[in-house]
Design a protein around this motif. Structure first.
Motif, short mmCIF file in Angstrom:
data_model
loop_
_atom_site.label_atom_id
_atom_site.label_comp_id
_atom_site.label_asym_id
_atom_site.label_seq_id
_atom_site.Cartn_x
_atom_site.Cartn_y
_atom_site.Cartn_z
N ILE A 98 0.85 -1.19 0.00
CA ILE A 98 0.00 0.00 0.00
C ILE A 98 0.88 1.23 0.00
CG2 ILE A 98 -1.72 1.29 1.31
CD1 ILE A 98 -2.79 -1.41 2.30
N ASP A 99 0.56 2.18 -0.88
CA ASP A 99 1.30 3.43 -0.99
C ASP A 99 0.66 4.45 -0.06
OD1 ASP A 99 2.70 5.67 -1.72
OD2 ASP A 99 1.87 5.79 -3.76
N LYS A 100 1.07 4.45 1.22
CA LYS A 100 0.49 5.36 2.20
C LYS A 100 0.80 6.81 1.87
CE LYS A 100 0.22 2.28 6.16
NZ LYS A 100 0.65 2.05 7.55
N TYR A 101 1.96 7.07 1.31
CA TYR A 101 2.34 8.43 0.93
C TYR A 101 1.39 8.95 -0.15
CZ TYR A 101 5.23 12.35 -0.61
OH TYR A 101 5.68 13.60 -0.94
N GLY A 102 1.11 8.13 -1.15
CA GLY A 102 0.17 8.51 -2.21
C GLY A 102 -1.24 8.72 -1.67
#
Length: 161
Positions: free
Chosen positions: A132-136
């Motif tokens: 999962i791309d938490k930053y995105g």
């Protein structure tokens, strides 16, 4: 010697006890109940705990710097050893050498070399778990987008300097 003077009563809250949940690496545990019950002026207790925290952070930073230095030295030694081994491989070209202090022998092995990954059938591919791309997600939520299963929460983090 420590960077800051910390009250002995605060230091006494570190104990080694087989019956308590002891840190297996250091043998230390902070007795928070004992820390809470200290008969000490609140501002003095806060000051001492903050200074203790700063000591631990400074110690951790110094240890990390040492780890980095040792890692660099280890990697340098490994690289030198690999270069010497490669040099011996080149000059000996399969020749066996024996001495009282060392022996150089050879053994055959097999390795798979991939020339074009695109041509490899799916049955030989290892699937990677989804990440999962938490930053995105954070950027999308900040821009007003709604994402099911995710929300932007605000936290209040303590900083001690």
């Amino acid at each position: 010697m420590t960077l800051y003077e910390i009250d002995e009563q605060i230091r006494n809250c570190i104990r080694i006890d087989e019956k308590s949940a002891v840190d297996t690496l250091t043998g230390e545990v902070i007795d928070l109940k004992q820390l809470d019950e200290l008969a000490m002026e609140r501002s003095q207790k806060i000051k001492n705990i903050a200074l203790w925290y700063k000591n631990l952070v400074a110690d951790a930073r110094a240890l990390k710097d040492e780890e980095t230095a040792f890692a660099i030295r280890r990697k340098t030694a490994e690289n030198k050893a690999e270069q010497l081994k490669s040099y011996l491989q080149t000059i000996l070209n399969g020749e066996k050498v024996k001495d009282l202090q060392f022996a150089i022998t050879w053994r055959k092995s097999q390795a798979v070399q991939i020339d074009d990954e695109k041509c490899i059938p799916a049955e030989f591919r290892i699937p990677q778990p989804d990440k999962i791309d938490k930053y995105g997600i954070r950027n999308a939520l900040k821009n007003g987008e709604s994402i099911a299963g995710a929300e932007l929460v605000e936290r209040n983090n303590i900083q001690i300097k």
